[in-house]
Design a protein around this motif. Structure first.
Motif, PDB file in Angstrom:
ATOM      1  N   MET A   1      85.025 -32.374  19.486  1.00  0.00           N
ATOM      2  CA  MET A   1      83.643 -32.628  19.864  1.00  0.00           C
ATOM      3  C   MET A   1      83.533 -34.066  20.373  1.00  0.00           C
ATOM      4  N   PRO A   2      82.938 -34.238  21.545  1.00  0.00           N
ATOM      5  CA  PRO A   2      82.837 -35.604  22.103  1.00  0.00           C
ATOM      6  C   PRO A   2      81.813 -36.425  21.306  1.00  0.00           C
ATOM      7  N   PRO A   3      82.023 -37.722  21.282  1.00  0.00           N
ATOM      8  CA  PRO A   3      81.061 -38.560  20.555  1.00  0.00           C
ATOM      9  C   PRO A   3      79.705 -38.530  21.249  1.00  0.00           C
ATOM     10  N   PRO A   4      78.636 -38.711  20.471  1.00  0.00           N
ATOM     11  CA  PRO A   4      77.302 -38.723  21.103  1.00  0.00           C
ATOM     12  C   PRO A   4      77.164 -39.939  22.015  1.00  0.00           C
ATOM     13  N   PRO A   5      76.327 -39.830  23.018  1.00  0.00           N
ATOM     14  CA  PRO A   5      76.145 -40.982  23.910  1.00  0.00           C
ATOM     15  C   PRO A   5      75.523 -42.150  23.148  1.00  0.00           C
ATOM     16  N   PRO A   6      75.829 -43.366  23.540  1.00  0.00           N
ATOM     17  CA  PRO A   6      75.240 -44.524  22.859  1.00  0.00           C
ATOM     18  C   PRO A   6      73.729 -44.582  23.109  1.00  0.00           C
ATOM     19  N   VAL A   7      73.023 -45.008  22.094  1.00  0.00           N
ATOM     20  CA  VAL A   7      71.567 -45.185  22.204  1.00  0.00           C
ATOM     21  C   VAL A   7      71.197 -46.560  21.658  1.00  0.00           C
ATOM     22  N   SER A   8      70.088 -47.073  22.110  1.00  0.00           N
ATOM     23  CA  SER A   8      69.644 -48.392  21.655  1.00  0.00           C
ATOM     24  C   SER A   8      69.246 -48.335  20.182  1.00  0.00           C
ATOM     25  N   ASP A   9      69.427 -49.442  19.522  1.00  0.00           N
ATOM     26  CA  ASP A   9      69.036 -49.569  18.125  1.00  0.00           C
ATOM     27  C   ASP A   9      67.522 -49.759  18.040  1.00  0.00           C
ATOM     28  N   LEU A  10      66.941 -49.313  16.954  1.00  0.00           N
ATOM     29  CA  LEU A  10      65.488 -49.485  16.774  1.00  0.00           C
ATOM     30  C   LEU A  10      65.054 -50.929  16.961  1.00  0.00           C
ATOM     31  N   THR A  11      65.826 -51.835  16.411  1.00  0.00           N
ATOM     32  CA  THR A  11      65.420 -53.242  16.391  1.00  0.00           C
ATOM     33  C   THR A  11      65.538 -53.937  17.746  1.00  0.00           C
ATOM     34  N   THR A  12      66.035 -53.239  18.757  1.00  0.00           N
ATOM     35  CA  THR A  12      66.096 -53.847  20.092  1.00  0.00           C
ATOM     36  C   THR A  12      64.789 -53.683  20.852  1.00  0.00           C
ATOM     37  N   HIS A  13      63.849 -52.955  20.275  1.00  0.00           N
ATOM     38  CA  HIS A  13      62.573 -52.673  20.946  1.00  0.00           C
ATOM     39  C   HIS A  13      61.478 -53.596  20.422  1.00  0.00           C
ATOM     40  N   LEU A  14      60.753 -54.233  21.322  1.00  0.00           N
ATOM     41  CA  LEU A  14      59.616 -55.063  20.914  1.00  0.00           C
ATOM     42  C   LEU A  14      58.586 -54.240  20.145  1.00  0.00           C
ATOM     43  N   GLY A  15      58.421 -52.981  20.568  1.00  0.00           N
ATOM     44  CA  GLY A  15      57.475 -52.123  19.864  1.00  0.00           C
ATOM     45  C   GLY A  15      57.805 -51.966  18.392  1.00  0.00           C
ATOM     46  N   PHE A  16      59.079 -51.946  18.057  1.00  0.00           N
ATOM     47  CA  PHE A  16      59.497 -51.873  16.651  1.00  0.00           C
ATOM     48  C   PHE A  16      58.962 -53.076  15.885  1.00  0.00           C
ATOM     49  N   TRP A  17      59.134 -54.270  16.463  1.00  0.00           N
ATOM     50  CA  TRP A  17      58.691 -55.487  15.781  1.00  0.00           C
ATOM     51  C   TRP A  17      57.161 -55.581  15.741  1.00  0.00           C
ATOM     52  N   LEU A  18      56.510 -55.165  16.821  1.00  0.00           N
ATOM     53  CA  LEU A  18      55.040 -55.150  16.820  1.00  0.00           C
ATOM     54  C   LEU A  18      54.520 -54.206  15.736  1.00  0.00           C
ATOM     55  N   ARG A  19      55.112 -53.030  15.659  1.00  0.00           N
ATOM     56  CA  ARG A  19      54.672 -52.041  14.667  1.00  0.00           C
ATOM     57  C   ARG A  19      54.948 -52.533  13.249  1.00  0.00           C
ATOM     58  N   THR A  20      56.073 -53.188  13.041  1.00  0.00           N
ATOM     59  CA  THR A  20      56.399 -53.722  11.721  1.00  0.00           C
ATOM     60  C   THR A  20      55.341 -54.728  11.277  1.00  0.00           C
ATOM     61  N   VAL A  21      55.028 -55.666  12.162  1.00  0.00           N
ATOM     62  CA  VAL A  21      54.013 -56.673  11.829  1.00  0.00           C
ATOM     63  C   VAL A  21      52.641 -56.015  11.698  1.00  0.00           C
ATOM     64  N   SER A  22      52.296 -55.136  12.637  1.00  0.00           N
ATOM     65  CA  SER A  22      51.000 -54.466  12.613  1.00  0.00           C
ATOM     66  C   SER A  22      50.805 -53.679  11.322  1.00  0.00           C
ATOM     67  N   ASN A  23      51.823 -52.940  10.924  1.00  0.00           N
ATOM     68  CA  ASN A  23      51.712 -52.169   9.674  1.00  0.00           C
ATOM     69  C   ASN A  23      51.459 -53.091   8.492  1.00  0.00           C
ATOM     70  N   HIS A  24      52.203 -54.196   8.435  1.00  0.00           N
ATOM     71  CA  HIS A  24      52.029 -55.132   7.330  1.00  0.00           C
ATOM     72  C   HIS A  24      50.615 -55.713   7.310  1.00  0.00           C
ATOM     73  N   VAL A  25      50.164 -56.193   8.461  1.00  0.00           N
ATOM     74  CA  VAL A  25      48.833 -56.801   8.556  1.00  0.00           C
ATOM     75  C   VAL A  25      47.761 -55.776   8.189  1.00  0.00           C
ATOM     76  N   SER A  26      47.883 -54.571   8.743  1.00  0.00           N
ATOM     77  CA  SER A  26      46.880 -53.530   8.511  1.00  0.00           C
ATOM     78  C   SER A  26      46.828 -53.096   7.053  1.00  0.00           C
ATOM     79  N   HIS A  27      47.986 -52.865   6.458  1.00  0.00           N
ATOM     80  CA  HIS A  27      48.007 -52.413   5.064  1.00  0.00           C
ATOM     81  C   HIS A  27      47.488 -53.489   4.117  1.00  0.00           C
ATOM     82  N   ALA A  28      47.867 -54.739   4.369  1.00  0.00           N
ATOM     83  CA  ALA A  28      47.386 -55.829   3.520  1.00  0.00           C
ATOM     84  C   ALA A  28      45.867 -55.974   3.627  1.00  0.00           C
TER      85      ALA A  28
END
Length: 153
Positions: A1-28
């Motif tokens: 079975m061939p290896p799966p194609p490479p995909v970007s890591d979650l942490t390479t996306h600005l949206g990941f970091w925006l959502r992380t901060v947004s979730n923290h701010v919103s929940h607090a």
């Protein structure tokens, strides 16, 4: 079975970091104002009504970028908490207006202090210039994407 194609890591996306901060701010913030008996969505309605003449639910919906049905549900909850009142429009008896009650008006500054505190806890470590760059960048994204709805959750 061939290896799966490479995909970007979650942490390479600005949206990941925006959502992380947004979730923290919103929940607090949600936890802080829950102690006062309101939700973030209710706070947003109250802050929008604060200092303004009574307005129709449709105008409030337009100002907040929400549906009239969503405004009706939020208004009903706030009316149940005696923070908002619904009255007949004096110019059109068939129409209704929404306004803060005296209790609601008195609560808004307390909730605003909690919002300010929450903001300071999350962003207070930034230098003023860093905060300005972040704010301007986020505003530029909002304008570019034509985002008009107020965040309520």
């Amino acid at each position: 079975m061939p290896p799966p194609p490479p995909v970007s890591d979650l942490t390479t996306h600005l949206g990941f970091w925006l959502r992380t901060v947004s979730n923290h701010v919103s929940h607090a913030f949600a936890a802080k104002i829950a102690e006062k008996g309101v939700t973030v969505a209710e706070w947003t309605v109250m802050r929008t009504l604060y200092g303004k003449d009574p307005m129709s639910p449709s105008r409030l919906a337009d100002e907040m970028g929400m549906t009239r049905g969503a405004i009706t549900k939020l208004a009903d909850r706030l009316i149940g908490k005696a923070l908002v009142r619904r009255t007949a429009d004096p110019q059109d008896g068939r129409a209704q207006t929404l306004a803060l009650t005296d209790r609601g008006t008195a609560l808004v500054p307390d909730l605003a202090k909690l919002a300010d505190q929450n903001d300071a806890e999350t962003f207070g470590h930034l230098l003023p210039a860093e905060r300005d760059v972040l704010e301007q960048s986020l505003k530029q994204i909002v304008a570019h994407r034509r985002i008009t709805a107020l965040p309520i959750a």
